[in-house]
Design an enzyme around this catalytic site. Structure first.
Site, PDB file in Angstrom:
ATOM      1  N   SER A  54     -56.523 -56.207 -51.916  1.00 55.11           N
ATOM      2  CA  SER A  54     -57.039 -55.598 -50.997  1.00 55.11           C
ATOM      3  C   SER A  54     -55.967 -55.766 -49.612  1.00 55.11           C
ATOM      4  O   SER A  54     -55.437 -56.972 -49.962  1.00 55.11           O
ATOM      5  CB  SER A  54     -58.623 -55.970 -50.540  1.00 55.11           C
ATOM      6  N   TYR A  85     -64.640 -62.714 -49.642  1.00 59.20           N
ATOM      7  CA  TYR A  85     -64.386 -61.517 -50.045  1.00 59.20           C
ATOM      8  C   TYR A  85     -63.251 -61.530 -49.543  1.00 59.20           C
ATOM      9  O   TYR A  85     -62.132 -61.965 -50.596  1.00 59.20           O
ATOM     10  CB  TYR A  85     -64.550 -59.875 -49.661  1.00 59.20           C
TER      11      TYR A  85
END
Length: 263
Positions: free
Chosen positions: A140, A153
């Site tokens: 990401s 995350y």
């Protein structure tokens, strides 16, 4: 690199990016292994693909790391080899640090980091023996810089970069490739399925994800990056420029993220 005659294993293949990759790659001259926790959903994806005889469904749970070596053996036996592993499976998180239980942090690390690492390590001897292999890791932009309400995350995605950068260095001589894919906002259900402070699913979509890249557009760009064997690819809209801004001025990036609508 082409996908011609390659065997490609995709995790998280039952929905979102993984589903789109499966459908798109089924139009190439390659064989696919589709994995996620939900066998029924995987079978539905397979039914949407071209050449279903060239597709194997192989359920797995990344949180159950002790099972992944055996599952890897099953994957290899499906078509006799694996050329590319697309580590796409994972979960996201949306909650303030002060409210988030440590169990949520642990869950993100178990699935997004340790599960991905365990599967990749199980496959590594096969890649080395064949003197070829390509890991594609869906990280990401949050693996390169952070954003509020995504602490677990961000931590797990940052960890993936540390591990796979080391793997790339150690196995350069074995012709093992690593491509880190760093999506920005992509319009999938990732936000709806994100864990909140107590581990329950968020259940709704956020504005930035809703306005993100269409998954088909993202998939096309991702496959281009894989073909070029890029070390890293940053795929999104204007949010991807945060990568470069952090190199120039981390403090300015901090201020801009604070002023953004990312929540």
């Amino acid at each position: 690199m082409t996908f011609n005659n390659k065997v490609v294993w995709i995790t998280g293949a039952s929905s979102g990016i993984g589903k789109s990759l499966a459908i798109t790659l089924s139009q190439e001259n390659c064989k696919l292994i589709l994995s996620s926790r939900r066998k029924e959903a995987l079978e539905k994806v397979k039914a949407l693909c071209n050449n279903p005889k060239n597709i194997t469904v192989l359920p797995l749970d990344l949180a159950e790391t002790n099972s992944l070596k055996k599952i890897t053996e099953m994957a290899i036996s499906s078509f006799g080899k694996i050329d590319i592993l697309i580590n796409n499976g994972g979960i996201s998180q949306r909650s303030p640090i002060i409210e988030t239980t440590i169990e949520v942090d642990r869950k993100l690390m178990e699935v997004d980091y340790l599960g991905t690492v365990a599967l990749s390590k199980a496959l590594l001897p096969h890649f080395v023996a064949n003197n070829y292999g390509h890991y594609v890791v869906v990280s990401s932009l949050m693996g390169k810089f952070s954003s509020p309400f995504r602490s677990a995350y961000c931590g797990a995605k940052h960890a993936l970069h540390g591990f796979f950068d080391a793997l790339r260095l150690e196995h350069e001589a074995d012709n093992v490739k690593v491509t880190m894919i760093c999506p920005g906002f992509v319009n999938t259900n990732v936000a709806r399925n994100a864990l909140t402070a107590d581990g329950s699913k968020q259940g709704d979509q956020d504005e930035m994800t809703e306005k993100g890249l269409p998954v088909a557009v993202f998939t096309k760009k991702m496959l281009q990056a894989i073909r070029k064997e890029k070390f890293e690819a940053y795929i999104g809209k204007k949010e991807r420029f945060g990568i470069y801004l952090k190199r120039i001025s981390p403090k300015l990036l901090h201020k801009l993220v604070l002023r953004s609508k990312v929540r």
